[in-house]
Design a protein around this motif. Structure first.
Motif: not given
Length: 764
Positions: A325, A362, A357-360, A489
């Motif tokens: 992450n 999925y 998605r949004n720096n995470r 996520f």
């Protein structure tokens, strides 16, 4: 967290490590009051040594002839094993042999043929005195844990994840040929293996599961071959801090280190586990002696293990979830580049970064299943994390497969199943499909997280050569549940504050009593085997000729070639009982042209055997023989077999499936050439199917479609030379050197006979 000691170590009283060097040895002598200790004697104080010694039928401790206490197969392998043994003179099963049905359970695939295999297995259990476990009742290794494993035993299985070390059983996964030998009351012959100590200390943090520990170890040892073909012996005070199911979860994954087998010290927790399953008499305390010597040592501080993820496409491709992450794009870029090299269809562009998605990161799917993930404690703790939450109504799905019907029964009875269902998780019956590509195949370009054993290409069921590709990452059930809470996520279980509460487990043996057929020692020789139209006998195979002309029909330069790439799993599994049909899939996802090349040169061999000219089917062969005869005038097609050969740098990582070798033989293969063989079991499979396991030191100078001539091959391997002369046949013969590593007398005779079936027929 994990430290490797290549120099070996002494273990004193099961708790104190002394690394094998001058300074440490002096400390050990002082500790013992200068009492004499001998390394060779200390090697005999491991748990592994005592078990191997008790099962060895040879007259020495170096060359072992092992007889096992029991065996196990599933419905992808048992038909071929029984057919091979039957062709070799089988009359009855001499030891308990469990035939489970947990792989080809989806009977709609391929029409009737999977259920035909199941009923063949039941008829074989009746005729020869076996134990038959019907579909959906238990995955193979859970049944063996519950009903067969015991302290000090040895069990052989035709599945690579045959591991029951946490229950005091040394278990080994091998190809079907080795099981056939046991069925014919022969032995499993190996040199005494090195024993590697795995010294556990500390206690896992809350939220850390057995898959986290296992992946941490695999990531440290796989690439270096630290434990390859060795026995891993788990010792140290940390063992006592783990439940038996937790130990089982680590133990089953030792296969992914390429070790030969595993064994753990046992204690009252193991005694309680066996008593719970009605087998208290199977317990015996196992510990190393006062001073035990290990050829290598792995030290693991369990308290420092983090939530882990193994990225595509190998269990050793590990990162902590926190690390992933924190460095998402860098790691995904590296994984994409590595993974791209594993896919033969280069038109497919691997893209994992589009999962961000949004720096995470999925994922679209989660699975908790099989011998690694589907145990009672894993599911209970996953339920604790999921309780009161929802997995959402978007793309993410979660499937949970309890590992046996008794486990499922207790989850229903104590309410855990009822807690899981409202979350959106789907509970299914015992099935190995998500592990080998036969169930829960994700959509194209989807990412699945799984608590299963492997994440090789195609293990999730995709078909890259058809433009279909999905990806699997391995995680522990707890982090999969945490990810499900966050609607797909990637999330470490340690990021959530969960109160874990595992209800006491009650094993209901009646479930097995009412459905499992136990015919051991009750063979009904007049019972007829039940065949289906897809169950075929093995084709005739010739003994090894005096000389060989081999066409290089595939040349693979990947660092490692898995058995899944040699013969795919998943949809091909329905044809495991039909050697001719199955062979059509050989290397289909790695080198799709191989089958055509092999079959074309096989035409010449068939003509040669029938007395016809072999040159009609392959015009270039006449030139090859003319070139050979310039230097070897006694060579002609009467004393020279013609076939195919595969070259790979390191073939055979992964499954025990013998079909990775037998399919090559069915297509006219006579040999493999490799820098090294990834596992002992793949090399054994080659030998049992009469394929010579050549090793080459230098980079190959031959190319795909080149011809190789090997003179006097029968004589050469019989004399065990350090090197064997071989020749690339071009305008003239170009010499190079091959080697065959040590063969037992039996292995040599099997190769000379052409295969294990021929050898057995010749030695009735």
């Amino acid at each position: 967290m994990i430290k490797l000691h290549d120099e070996g170590a002494y273990l004193l009283n099961g708790n104190e490590i002394y690394i094998d060097n001058k300074e440490s040895n002096e400390k050990l002598k002082a500790k013992l009051g200068n009492r004499f200790f001998n390394k060779e004697d200390a090697k005999k104080n491991t748990i592994a040594y005592s078990i191997l010694k008790n099962h060895n039928k040879s007259d020495n401790d170096e060359d072992l002839n092992i007889k096992f206490d029991a065996m196990a197969s599933h419905d992808i392998t048992f038909v071929g094993i029984v057919q091979t043994a039957r062709a070799s003179g089988l009359t009855k099963f001499p030891i308990p042999y469990v035939l489970t049905n947990c792989h080809n359970s989806l009977c709609a695939v391929g029409g009737t043929i999977n259920e035909d295999d199941h009923l063949f297995g039941l008829s074989a259990a009746k005729k020869y005195g076996g134990i038959y476990v019907p579909p959906h009742l238990a995955v193979i290794h859970q049944y063996m844990r519950e009903m067969m494993a015991g302290c000090g035993k040895m069990i052989l299985g035709s599945d690579s994840h045959t591991r029951y070390g946490a229950l005091g059983t040394m278990a080994i996964g091998e190809g079907g040929g080795e099981l056939v030998k046991q069925l014919l009351s022969k032995t499993y012959d190996i040199s005494y293996p090195e024993v590697v100590g795995v010294y556990l200390t500390g206690k896992p943090q809350k939220g850390i599961g057995p898959q986290d520990v296992a992946l941490s170890i695999i990531g440290q040892v796989f690439k270096s071959g630290f434990v390859k073909n060795k026995v891993m012996e788990f010792v140290g005070p940390g063992v006592g801090n783990l439940s038996v199911e937790y130990r089982n979860g680590i133990d089953v994954m030792t296969t992914e280190t390429t070790c030969l087998s595993s064994i753990w010290r046992t204690d009252s927790k193991v005694e309680d586990y066996l008593e719970l399953h009605g087998r208290k008499d199977a317990y015996k305390e196992l510990n190393p002696g006062e001073i035990a010597y290990y050829d290598k040592m792995i030290c693991v501080d369990l308290s420092e293990v983090k939530s882990m993820i193994a990225m595509p496409f190998h269990p050793s491709n590990v990162y902590t979830i926190d690390e992933l992450n924190a460095n998402l794009y860098d790691i995904l870029d590296k994984v994409e580049k590595d993974a791209q090299g594993r896919i033969s269809n280069k038109s497919i562009k691997i893209s994992l970064k589009d999962k961000v998605r949004n720096n995470r990161l999925y994922v679209e799917q989660g699975c908790i299943a099989g011998c690694a993930g589907g145990n009672y404690e894993n599911i209970c703790e996953a339920s604790n994390i999921l309780q009161g939450n929802s997995i959402g109504n978007d793309e993410f799905t979660l499937s949970i497969y309890p590992s046996s019907q008794p486990v499922y029964y207790d989850l229903v009875k104590n309410g855990v199943a009822a807690e899981l269902m409202p979350t959106g998780a789907i509970l299914k019956t015992a099935f190995c499909g998500p592990c080998f590509g036969g169930g829960d195949t994700p959509a194209n370009n989807s990412l699945s997280i799984r608590h299963t054993t492997r994440n090789f290409p195609n293990r999730e069921g995709s078909k890259p050569n058809d433009g279909q590709l999905s990806y699997v990452a391995l995680m522990d059930a707890r982090s999969i549940a945490a990810t499900a809470v966050n609607k797909g996520f990637i999330t470490a279980a340690t990021d959530l504050d969960t109160n874990f509460n595992i209800p006491k487990y009650y094993f209901n043996k009646t479930i097995y009593d009412n459905r499992v057929y136990d015919g051991f020692n009750k063979a009904k020789k007049d019972e007829n085997l039940r065949f289906g139209p897809n169950i075929k006998d093995w084709p005739t195979m010739e003994e090894l000729s005096d000389n060989l002309v081999l066409k290089v029909s595939s040349l693979i330069k990947d660092p490692v070639t898995t058995t899944d790439e040699l013969i795919p799993s998943g949809d091909t599994s329905s044809y495991r009982s039909n050697p001719l049909k199955l062979s059509e899939f050989t290397l289909s996802r790695k080198d799709p042209e191989y089958v055509g090349r092999a079959k074309q040169i096989q035409k010449s061999e068939k003509d040669r055997i029938s007395g016809k000219s072999p040159f009609d089917a392959n015009n270039d062969l006449e030139k090859v023989f003319n070139t050979v005869k310039k230097d070897f005038d006694s060579v002609d097609f009467k004393n020279t077999a013609i076939g195919s050969v595969i070259y790979a740098i390191k073939p055979g990582d992964g499954s025990a499936r013998e079909q990775a070798a037998s399919c090559q033989k069915v297509l006219g293969g006579y040999a493999n050439i490799a820098k090294e063989y990834a596992t002992k079991r793949y090399r054994s499979n080659l030998i049992n199917w009469g394929l010579v396991p050549f090793v080459i030191k230098d980079e190959p100078k031959f190319e795909c479609n080149d011809y190789i001539f090997i003179p006097n091959i029968r004589e050469a391997i019989s004399e065990h030379p350090s090197e064997i002369d071989a020749y690339i046949v071009r305008d003239k013969l170009e010499n190079f050197k091959l080697k065959v590593d040590k063969l037992t007398d039996t292995e040599l005779k099997i190769i000379l006979s052409g295969c294990l079936i021929n050898y057995n027929r010749n030695n009735k």
